[in-house]
Scaffold this active site. Structure first.
Site, PDB file in Angstrom:
ATOM      1  N   LYS A 139       0.848  -1.196   0.000  1.00  0.00           N
ATOM      2  CA  LYS A 139       0.000   0.000   0.000  1.00  0.00           C
ATOM      3  C   LYS A 139       0.882   1.244   0.000  1.00  0.00           C
ATOM      4  CE  LYS A 139      -1.895   2.834   2.835  1.00  0.00           C
ATOM      5  NZ  LYS A 139      -1.811   4.066   2.021  1.00  0.00           N
ATOM      6  N   GLU A 192       9.769   1.162  10.373  1.00  0.00           N
ATOM      7  CA  GLU A 192      10.869   2.135  10.196  1.00  0.00           C
ATOM      8  C   GLU A 192      10.232   3.504  10.304  1.00  0.00           C
ATOM      9  OE1 GLU A 192      13.980   1.522   9.816  1.00  0.00           O
ATOM     10  OE2 GLU A 192      14.016  -0.600   9.300  1.00  0.00           O
ATOM     11  N   CYS A 194      13.784  10.996   6.335  1.00  0.00           N
ATOM     12  CA  CYS A 194      13.757  10.508   7.721  1.00  0.00           C
ATOM     13  C   CYS A 194      15.077  10.773   8.431  1.00  0.00           C
ATOM     14  CB  CYS A 194      13.431   9.017   7.733  1.00  0.00           C
ATOM     15  SG  CYS A 194      14.517   8.056   6.670  1.00  0.00           S
ATOM     16  N   GLU A 249       9.693  16.078  14.777  1.00  0.00           N
ATOM     17  CA  GLU A 249      10.127  15.832  13.405  1.00  0.00           C
ATOM     18  C   GLU A 249       9.295  16.722  12.480  1.00  0.00           C
ATOM     19  OE1 GLU A 249       9.024  12.215  11.320  1.00  0.00           O
ATOM     20  OE2 GLU A 249      11.042  12.062  10.515  1.00  0.00           O
TER      21      GLU A 249
HETATM   22  P1  NAD Z   1       2.528   8.263   7.745  1.00  0.00           P
HETATM   23  O1  NAD Z   1       2.854   7.473   8.959  1.00  0.00           O
HETATM   24  O2  NAD Z   1       1.499   9.316   7.835  1.00  0.00           O
HETATM   25  O3  NAD Z   1       2.044   7.304   6.558  1.00  0.00           O
HETATM   26  C1  NAD Z   1       2.836   6.228   6.117  1.00  0.00           C
HETATM   27  C2  NAD Z   1       1.940   5.195   5.460  1.00  0.00           C
HETATM   28  O4  NAD Z   1       1.063   4.676   6.469  1.00  0.00           O
HETATM   29  C3  NAD Z   1       1.043   5.754   4.360  1.00  0.00           C
HETATM   30  O5  NAD Z   1       0.922   4.801   3.339  1.00  0.00           O
HETATM   31  C4  NAD Z   1      -0.280   5.944   5.068  1.00  0.00           C
HETATM   32  O6  NAD Z   1      -1.407   5.905   4.218  1.00  0.00           O
HETATM   33  C5  NAD Z   1      -0.279   4.763   6.018  1.00  0.00           C
HETATM   34  N1  NAD Z   1      -1.153   4.907   7.190  1.00  0.00           N
HETATM   35  C6  NAD Z   1      -1.493   6.030   7.842  1.00  0.00           C
HETATM   36  N2  NAD Z   1      -2.341   5.736   8.862  1.00  0.00           N
HETATM   37  C7  NAD Z   1      -2.522   4.401   8.843  1.00  0.00           C
HETATM   38  C8  NAD Z   1      -3.271   3.489   9.639  1.00  0.00           C
HETATM   39  N3  NAD Z   1      -4.034   3.894  10.654  1.00  0.00           N
HETATM   40  N4  NAD Z   1      -3.199   2.169   9.348  1.00  0.00           N
HETATM   41  C9  NAD Z   1      -2.427   1.725   8.330  1.00  0.00           C
HETATM   42  N5  NAD Z   1      -1.720   2.541   7.533  1.00  0.00           N
HETATM   43  C10 NAD Z   1      -1.757   3.866   7.787  1.00  0.00           C
HETATM   44  O7  NAD Z   1       3.933   8.826   7.220  1.00  0.00           O
HETATM   45  P2  NAD Z   1       4.191   9.749   5.964  1.00  0.00           P
HETATM   46  O8  NAD Z   1       3.736  11.138   6.304  1.00  0.00           O
HETATM   47  O9  NAD Z   1       3.688   9.091   4.749  1.00  0.00           O
HETATM   48  O10 NAD Z   1       5.804   9.696   5.863  1.00  0.00           O
HETATM   49  C11 NAD Z   1       6.615  10.487   6.627  1.00  0.00           C
HETATM   50  C12 NAD Z   1       7.194   9.700   7.783  1.00  0.00           C
HETATM   51  O11 NAD Z   1       7.905   8.570   7.284  1.00  0.00           O
HETATM   52  C13 NAD Z   1       8.211  10.494   8.575  1.00  0.00           C
HETATM   53  O12 NAD Z   1       7.963  10.319   9.946  1.00  0.00           O
HETATM   54  C14 NAD Z   1       9.545   9.867   8.182  1.00  0.00           C
HETATM   55  O13 NAD Z   1      10.560   9.999   9.130  1.00  0.00           O
HETATM   56  C15 NAD Z   1       9.154   8.451   7.978  1.00  0.00           C
HETATM   57  N6  NAD Z   1      10.152   7.746   7.167  1.00  0.00           N
HETATM   58  C16 NAD Z   1      10.977   6.860   7.797  1.00  0.00           C
HETATM   59  C17 NAD Z   1      11.972   6.180   7.068  1.00  0.00           C
HETATM   60  C18 NAD Z   1      12.870   5.166   7.728  1.00  0.00           C
HETATM   61  O14 NAD Z   1      13.467   4.371   7.009  1.00  0.00           O
HETATM   62  N7  NAD Z   1      12.970   5.151   9.036  1.00  0.00           N
HETATM   63  C19 NAD Z   1      12.104   6.417   5.692  1.00  0.00           C
HETATM   64  C20 NAD Z   1      11.239   7.336   5.089  1.00  0.00           C
HETATM   65  C21 NAD Z   1      10.253   7.992   5.835  1.00  0.00           C
END
Ligand code: NAD
Length: 499
Positions: free
Chosen positions: A191, A267, A302, A401
């Site tokens: 997804k 992650e 990230c 963040e």
């Molecule tokens: P997010 O957590 O809002 O969303 C990530 C994914 O989760 C999306 O596909 C979203 O639709 C889904 N999601 C959201 N709520 C959900 C739920 N209740 N159940 C299941 N899925 C759900 O994050 P974002 O805004 O898309 O991305 C930014 C974040 O990602 C930042 O915190 C960043 O640090 C992190 N990130 C981490 C890494 C790493 O390797 N550690 C790499 C890239 C990004």
């Protein structure tokens, strides 16, 4: 800088086939509800296409297709060398579609096209290739027993993997899951983020072209609550791998625990310290690297070096040098050659970042550069690279963040204070230390609680080393052979040889 001009890319846009339906069991399908959502480009606010808005019924279909494919053995039971060939073909096909994929990524989430091409597509190809190459070179084990018995220690694929990924490196984050999951023989339901669904759909189509059996790789598009949640809660998903925010990561860990205890690896976010000592080998290089560490990908990284910790003896001059480097990174139209920053992913994220900037000023930090939206295209989402000095660890901009181009400069007096401030965060994803003193480099790298530490550069590394976080930056690791562990169960088989 590439020789492809803005007009080269613009001429390609009308020829793009914006695949916008889910891919389930090898077919493009609409959401069962028939619902869609607009896929809006943050470059100029144009609607690129409408995308299938999947929900529980679609997740049921995708998980069932994955399960059927897995149980049939059509992929899982192939020899590793055969899976390798298919995945290598997949990598070659991605490479052949590099321009198309890069353009989709840039239009969808706003990053500079050259970054999409040279970072996202290139690293995606490398990731799939690397896992393909690895998988037929890994041996199982025989336990050190006596002659009366034989203990086989083998790894088996988990089965059906749910992969939920974010929007900042949409294709690359997907490939960090797909590479090891597919190489080890699993089936996947991916997804992508609702903010950046296009390249995931295209990847699934290209995987079919490469010969990946039908049902092994499915993509469901849609919102977190509607399409992500049913994957996390599903009783027939064996493994859940997630990249995204810490808040959602924590929620998914509990959802997984309360459903079928699926193996779950998250992650998550970061607030990484970039620590500069006066004896850094070259302070000008360090200042330029400090600017790139936060402003690359519009700060939507990230591992962004969002907290710049500077020794007080050099702080004033060093911040000046960082401001100078920041002033050369003004956002541009992402299709412009040489653009160093593009658009933020959407209006919501832009407003969120602007609120953090306001909080920095309200809480008493000194705004040294930026702080405003940039007017690049009407209806576009652009923010100037922003530098705050005189930040203290208790300010919101030092704690949260931001996921945008906002740098917090914090002074320190000695090594102990630098380490204390560096670790004063719930996150532990990455860090850097700049010094010519080898002992200090080792000491500080050892004391900072983070999954990756760079010495005298920022954001180094490749597929050969594990990547992931300490503390609330997550668990498990992407990349390297260690990542394969997440997608397999260990089995001990004992054979009685006594008779
Ligand atoms: P997010 O957590 O809002 O969303 C990530 C994914 O989760 C999306 O596909 C979203 O639709 C889904 N999601 C959201 N709520 C959900 C739920 N209740 N159940 C299941 N899925 C759900 O994050 P974002 O805004 O898309 O991305 C930014 C974040 O990602 C930042 O915190 C960043 O640090 C992190 N990130 C981490 C890494 C790493 O390797 N550690 C790499 C890239 C990004």
């Amino acid at each position: 800088m590439s020789n492809k001009t803005k007009s080269y890319w613009e001429k390609m846009i009308p020829k793009l086939n914006f695949s916008s339906r889910a891919i389930i069991d090898g077919k493009q399908v609409n959401a069962a509800s028939g619902q869609t959502f607009d896929c809006v480009s943050p470059i100029d606010g144009r609607v690129l296409t409408v995308v299938a808005r999947c929900g529980s019924e679609d997740i049921e279909r995708a998980v069932a297709a994955s399960r059927r494919a897995f149980e049939s053995g059509v992929w899982a039971d192939q020899a590793p060398g055969e899976r390798k060939k298919v995945l290598q073909r997949f990598a070659r096909i991605i490479e052949a579609h590099a321009d198309e994929l890069a353009l989709l990524e840039t239009l969808d989430m706003g990053k500079p096209i050259e970054d999409s091409l040279n970072v996202d597509v290139a690293a995606t190809v490398r990731c799939i290739d690397w896992n393909a190459e690895a998988i037929d070179k890994i041996y199982d084990e025989i336990a050190p027993t006596g002659k009366h018995e034989l203990g086989l220690v083998t790894r088996e694929p988990l089965g059906v993997i749910g992969a939920i990924v974010p929007w900042n490196f949409p294709m690359l984050m997907a490939s960090w899951k797909l590479g090891p999951a597919l190489a080890t023989g699993n089936s996947v339901v991916l997804k992508p983020s609702e903010k950046s669904p296009l390249t995931a759909i295209r990847l699934a189509e290209l995987a079919l072209e490469a010969g990946l059996p039908v049902g092994v790789f499915n993509v469901v598009t849609g919102y977190g609550q509607e399409a992500g949640e049913p994957i996390a809660a599903h009783m027939d998903v064996d493994g859940l791998v997630f990249t995204g925010s810490t808040a959602v990561g924590k929620h998914l860990l509990s959802t997984a625990a309360l459903s079928n205890m699926k193996r779950t690896f998250v992650e998550c976010g970061g607030k990484s310290p970039n620590v500069v000592f006066p004896d850094a080998p070259d302070l000008d290089t360090a200042a330029e690297a400090a600017a790139s560490a936060i402003f690359f990908n519009q700060g939507e990284v990230c591992t962004a070096g969002s907290r710049l910790l500077i020794h007080e003896d050099i702080r004033v001059d060093f911040v000046d040098a960082v401001v100078k480097a920041a002033s050369q990174m003004h956002p541009s139209h992402p299709l412009e050659p040489g653009a160093s920053m593009g658009a933020m992913v959407d209006n919501t994220q832009m407003d969120r970042v602007m609120n953090f900037i306001k909080s920095g000023s309200d809480e008493g930090a000194s705004l040294r550069h930026g702080g405003e939206k940039a007017n690049i295209e009407p209806n576009g989402c652009y923010i100037e690279p922003t530098v705050f000095d005189n930040v203290s660890s208790d300010m919101t901009i030092a704690k949260e963040e931001i996921f945008g181009p906002v740098l917090s400069c914090i002074g320190f007096k000695d090594e102990a204070e630098a380490v204390r401030i560096a670790n004063d965060t719930p996150y532990g994803l990455a860090a850097a230390v700049w010094t010519s003193d080898l002992s200090r480099a080792h000491r500080v790298a050892g004391k900072i609680r983070a999954g990756s530490v760079w010495v005298n550069y920022y954001d180094g590394g490749d597929m050969t080393a594990p990547f992931g976080g300490f503390k609330q930056s997550g668990n498990g690791r992407d990349k390297s052979l260690h990542a394969l562990d997440k997608y397999t169960e260990l089995k001990a088989t004992w054979i009685n040889l006594a008779n």
